[in-house]
Write an enzyme that holds these catalytic residues in place. Structure first.
Site, PDB file in Angstrom:
ATOM      1  N   ASP A  27      -7.066  -1.337  -4.578  1.00 31.38           N
ATOM      2  CA  ASP A  27      -8.105  -0.951  -3.621  1.00 31.38           C
ATOM      3  C   ASP A  27      -9.061   0.081  -4.219  1.00 31.38           C
ATOM      4  O   ASP A  27     -10.275   0.010  -4.001  1.00 31.38           O
ATOM      5  CB  ASP A  27      -7.474  -0.384  -2.347  1.00 31.38           C
ATOM      6  CG  ASP A  27      -6.609  -1.393  -1.607  1.00 31.38           C
ATOM      7  OD1 ASP A  27      -6.826  -2.612  -1.768  1.00 31.38           O
ATOM      8  OD2 ASP A  27      -5.702  -0.944  -0.871  1.00 31.38           O
ATOM      9  N   ASP A  71       0.860  -1.186   0.000  1.00 33.70           N
ATOM     10  CA  ASP A  71       0.000   0.000   0.000  1.00 33.70           C
ATOM     11  C   ASP A  71       0.892   1.230   0.000  1.00 33.70           C
ATOM     12  O   ASP A  71       2.019   1.186   0.504  1.00 33.70           O
ATOM     13  CB  ASP A  71      -0.910   0.019   1.237  1.00 33.70           C
ATOM     14  CG  ASP A  71      -1.955  -1.089   1.215  1.00 33.70           C
ATOM     15  OD1 ASP A  71      -2.487  -1.375   0.136  1.00 33.70           O
ATOM     16  OD2 ASP A  71      -2.237  -1.651   2.284  1.00 33.70           O
TER      17      ASP A  71
END
Length: 158
Positions: free
Chosen positions: A132, A112
């Site tokens: 995401d 991330d």
């Protein structure tokens, strides 16, 4: 109909390229401020689900992701013909699922990197990635489709 798979492919490529760039050029925990204090790149790893839930459950996520991928492809081929919004939402979901799945298989964790702080409500949004974003927009489009378009196709006006 197969042109929709390009959506998933583009998501997967963008997701993996951005994650590769983060892994190659940043150390874990490193932050690069882009728009102080709103947005920064922050090299983070996640071994769980969204927002860090269920850390370390790689086997469970592998099974769930495989089931989800098969279900998305099934619904795409069985239910999406003539439904561009539905098709697009499924391919965004597919691209996002595969993008994070690749990370779990190759790294044992998801990379991330996008970090947002929303000053109006003093909220530090959970760190996320392109996969995401694709999953989120896929869900939003699916909700819009179900609420406003599902069942309306094929109805004859009287």
């Amino acid at each position: 109909m197969y042109k929709y798979y390009l959506i998933a492919l583009v998501v997967i490529i963008l997701d993996q390229l951005t994650k590769w760039g983060v892994v190659k050029n940043m150390t874990q925990g490193q932050e690069i401020v882009i728009w102080d204090p709103i947005f920064s790149l922050y090299s983070h790893r996640n071994q769980g689900a969204a927002w860090g839930m269920m850390q370390g459950k790689l086997g469970l996520f592998t099974i769930i992701t495989l089931v989800v991928i098969v279900a998305i492809i099934y619904f795409f081929h069985k239910e999406s013909k003539g439904r561009p919004l539905f098709s697009t939402s499924l391919m965004l979901l597919l691209g996002g699922a595969i993008g994070n799945f690749i990370d779990r298989l190759t790294r044992g964790e998801v990379v991330d990197f996008a970090s947002f702080w929303i000053p109006v409500i003093d909220y530090d949004f959970p760190i996320f990635n392109i996969a995401d974003v694709s999953l989120t927009f896929g869900v939003i489009l699916m909700i819009v489709y179900v609420l406003f378009f599902e069942g309306k196709a094929g109805k004859v006006k009287k």
